[in-house]
Scaffold this motif. Structure first.
Motif, PDB file in Angstrom:
ATOM      1  N   GLY A   1       0.801  -1.220   0.000  1.00 42.39           N
ATOM      2  CA  GLY A   1       0.000   0.000   0.000  1.00 42.39           C
ATOM      3  C   GLY A   1       0.828   1.262   0.000  1.00 42.39           C
ATOM      4  N   ALA A   2       0.243   2.333  -0.507  1.00 36.33           N
ATOM      5  CA  ALA A   2       0.811   3.681  -0.496  1.00 36.33           C
ATOM      6  C   ALA A   2       2.167   3.781  -1.198  1.00 36.33           C
ATOM      7  N   GLY A   3       2.376   3.019  -2.259  1.00 32.45           N
ATOM      8  CA  GLY A   3       3.602   3.139  -3.044  1.00 32.45           C
ATOM      9  C   GLY A   3       4.819   2.467  -2.450  1.00 32.45           C
ATOM     10  N   GLY A   4       4.630   1.639  -1.438  1.00 31.05           N
ATOM     11  CA  GLY A   4       5.742   0.929  -0.826  1.00 31.05           C
ATOM     12  C   GLY A   4       5.922  -0.453  -1.425  1.00 31.05           C
ATOM     13  N   PHE A   5       6.862  -1.192  -0.832  1.00 31.86           N
ATOM     14  CA  PHE A   5       7.161  -2.544  -1.302  1.00 31.86           C
ATOM     15  C   PHE A   5       7.444  -3.455  -0.116  1.00 31.86           C
TER      16      PHE A   5
ATOM     17  N   VAL B   1       9.718  -6.912   0.478  1.00 27.69           N
ATOM     18  CA  VAL B   1      10.701  -7.851  -0.062  1.00 27.69           C
ATOM     19  C   VAL B   1      10.781  -8.988   0.945  1.00 27.69           C
ATOM     20  N   TYR B   2      10.647 -10.233   0.458  1.00 30.45           N
ATOM     21  CA  TYR B   2      10.593 -11.366   1.372  1.00 30.45           C
ATOM     22  C   TYR B   2      11.335 -12.568   0.818  1.00 30.45           C
ATOM     23  N   THR B   3      11.656 -13.485   1.712  1.00 30.23           N
ATOM     24  CA  THR B   3      12.323 -14.726   1.334  1.00 30.23           C
ATOM     25  C   THR B   3      11.278 -15.816   1.157  1.00 30.23           C
ATOM     26  N   THR B   4      11.691 -16.929   0.586  1.00 32.12           N
ATOM     27  CA  THR B   4      10.806 -18.078   0.449  1.00 32.12           C
ATOM     28  C   THR B   4      10.313 -18.464   1.834  1.00 32.12           C
ATOM     29  N   GLY B   5       9.035 -18.608   1.989  1.00 32.32           N
ATOM     30  CA  GLY B   5       8.466 -18.965   3.281  1.00 32.32           C
ATOM     31  C   GLY B   5       8.175 -17.768   4.162  1.00 32.32           C
ATOM     32  N   GLY B   6       8.687 -16.601   3.835  1.00 31.67           N
ATOM     33  CA  GLY B   6       8.400 -15.392   4.589  1.00 31.67           C
ATOM     34  C   GLY B   6       9.074 -15.298   5.949  1.00 31.67           C
ATOM     35  N   ASP B   7      10.145 -16.068   6.170  1.00 37.57           N
ATOM     36  CA  ASP B   7      10.833 -16.011   7.465  1.00 37.57           C
ATOM     37  C   ASP B   7      11.550 -14.684   7.669  1.00 37.57           C
ATOM     38  N   TYR B   8      11.965 -14.050   6.589  1.00 39.95           N
ATOM     39  CA  TYR B   8      12.644 -12.759   6.644  1.00 39.95           C
ATOM     40  C   TYR B   8      11.987 -11.857   5.611  1.00 39.95           C
ATOM     41  N   PHE B   9      11.626 -10.648   6.038  1.00 32.43           N
ATOM     42  CA  PHE B   9      11.043  -9.720   5.073  1.00 32.43           C
ATOM     43  C   PHE B   9      11.199  -8.288   5.559  1.00 32.43           C
ATOM     44  N   VAL B  10      11.101  -7.378   4.607  1.00 26.81           N
ATOM     45  CA  VAL B  10      11.152  -5.952   4.909  1.00 26.81           C
ATOM     46  C   VAL B  10       9.957  -5.264   4.270  1.00 26.81           C
ATOM     47  N   ASP B  11       9.421  -4.304   5.000  1.00 25.05           N
ATOM     48  CA  ASP B  11       8.404  -3.410   4.460  1.00 25.05           C
ATOM     49  C   ASP B  11       9.085  -2.073   4.248  1.00 25.05           C
ATOM     50  N   VAL B  12       9.090  -1.618   3.012  1.00 23.84           N
ATOM     51  CA  VAL B  12       9.717  -0.347   2.651  1.00 23.84           C
ATOM     52  C   VAL B  12       8.597   0.626   2.297  1.00 23.84           C
ATOM     53  N   GLN B  13       8.481   1.706   3.058  1.00 22.79           N
ATOM     54  CA  GLN B  13       7.434   2.701   2.848  1.00 22.79           C
ATOM     55  C   GLN B  13       8.045   4.081   2.696  1.00 22.79           C
ATOM     56  N   SER B  14       7.345   4.957   2.004  1.00 19.45           N
ATOM     57  CA  SER B  14       7.798   6.342   1.852  1.00 19.45           C
ATOM     58  C   SER B  14       7.797   7.033   3.203  1.00 19.45           C
ATOM     59  N   ALA B  15       8.816   7.833   3.419  1.00 19.19           N
ATOM     60  CA  ALA B  15       8.919   8.658   4.627  1.00 19.19           C
ATOM     61  C   ALA B  15       9.588   9.967   4.217  1.00 19.19           C
ATOM     62  N   GLY B  16       8.796  10.995   4.022  1.00 16.79           N
ATOM     63  CA  GLY B  16       9.335  12.264   3.525  1.00 16.79           C
ATOM     64  C   GLY B  16       9.899  12.066   2.134  1.00 16.79           C
ATOM     65  N   SER B  17      11.142  12.489   1.933  1.00 16.51           N
ATOM     66  CA  SER B  17      11.778  12.309   0.626  1.00 16.51           C
ATOM     67  C   SER B  17      12.535  10.982   0.546  1.00 16.51           C
ATOM     68  N   GLY B  18      12.531  10.192   1.624  1.00 16.86           N
ATOM     69  CA  GLY B  18      13.237   8.913   1.645  1.00 16.86           C
ATOM     70  C   GLY B  18      12.307   7.754   1.953  1.00 16.86           C
ATOM     71  N   SER B  19      12.839   6.806   2.717  1.00 14.85           N
ATOM     72  CA  SER B  19      12.095   5.585   3.005  1.00 14.85           C
ATOM     73  C   SER B  19      12.258   5.162   4.458  1.00 14.85           C
ATOM     74  N   SER B  20      11.224   4.512   4.951  1.00 12.56           N
ATOM     75  CA  SER B  20      11.268   3.848   6.249  1.00 12.56           C
ATOM     76  C   SER B  20      11.300   2.347   5.972  1.00 12.56           C
ATOM     77  N   VAL B  21      12.187   1.632   6.651  1.00 15.16           N
ATOM     78  CA  VAL B  21      12.361   0.205   6.398  1.00 15.16           C
ATOM     79  C   VAL B  21      12.154  -0.555   7.706  1.00 15.16           C
ATOM     80  N   LYS B  22      11.182  -1.449   7.704  1.00 12.47           N
ATOM     81  CA  LYS B  22      10.938  -2.302   8.861  1.00 12.47           C
ATOM     82  C   LYS B  22      11.336  -3.722   8.476  1.00 12.47           C
ATOM     83  N   TYR B  23      12.297  -4.258   9.205  1.00 12.15           N
ATOM     84  CA  TYR B  23      12.840  -5.594   8.930  1.00 12.15           C
ATOM     85  C   TYR B  23      12.297  -6.566   9.967  1.00 12.15           C
ATOM     86  N   TYR B  24      11.753  -7.673   9.500  1.00  7.56           N
ATOM     87  CA  TYR B  24      11.200  -8.713  10.362  1.00  7.56           C
ATOM     88  C   TYR B  24      11.967 -10.010  10.150  1.00  7.56           C
ATOM     89  N   ALA B  25      12.290 -10.688  11.240  1.00  3.88           N
ATOM     90  CA  ALA B  25      13.010 -11.961  11.171  1.00  3.88           C
ATOM     91  C   ALA B  25      12.307 -12.967  12.066  1.00  3.88           C
TER      92      ALA B  25
END
Length: 117
Positions: A69-73, A75-99
């Motif tokens: 949603g909202a123009g973000g992405f 990125v995940y591994t097979t099975g979803g054990d590791y993934f990141v949610d990359v969202q817009s934050a101002g002129s850059g990005s906010s990255v939330k990494y889950y393991a």
């Protein structure tokens, strides 16, 4: 043709498992929250490419990118054990990494991710 259909079904099943695992992880706290001056697409593509490096991750190398949603992405591994949610934050990005678990695989993925910021 039958192999193509079977392959598509297997990928759909894996995506379903990964999706529910990722939804559960998002209900908790990210392993790490980071910021970047780069756009969401640049960060997401870099993470995807980095996570596909077989010399680092061996047979676990895999990185898949999907729009979120909202123009973000996500990125995940097979099975979803590791993934990141990359969202817009101002002129850059906010990255939330889950393991799935804190260990060397999680730290390797985080190191690869950090090179993309």
């Amino acid at each position: 043709m039958r192999k193509v259909v079977m392959g598509a079904l297997v990928l759909a099943a894996l995506a379903g498992c990964a999706g529910s695992k990722m939804k559960d992880a998002r209900a908790g706290t990210p392993y790490k929250t980071l910021a970047s001056d780069k756009t969401t697409l640049v960060v997401a593509e870099c993470v995807q490419f980095g996570w596909q490096d077989e010399s680092v991750f061996g047979v676990d190398a895999g990185g898949f990118k999907e729009p979120s949603g909202a123009g973000g992405f996500t990125v995940y591994t097979t099975g979803g054990d590791y993934f990141v949610d990359v969202q817009s934050a101002g002129s850059g990005s906010s990255v939330k990494y889950y393991a799935a678990a804190d260990g060397m695989p999680a730290k390797r993925r985080l190191a690869a991710l950090a090179t993309c910021l």
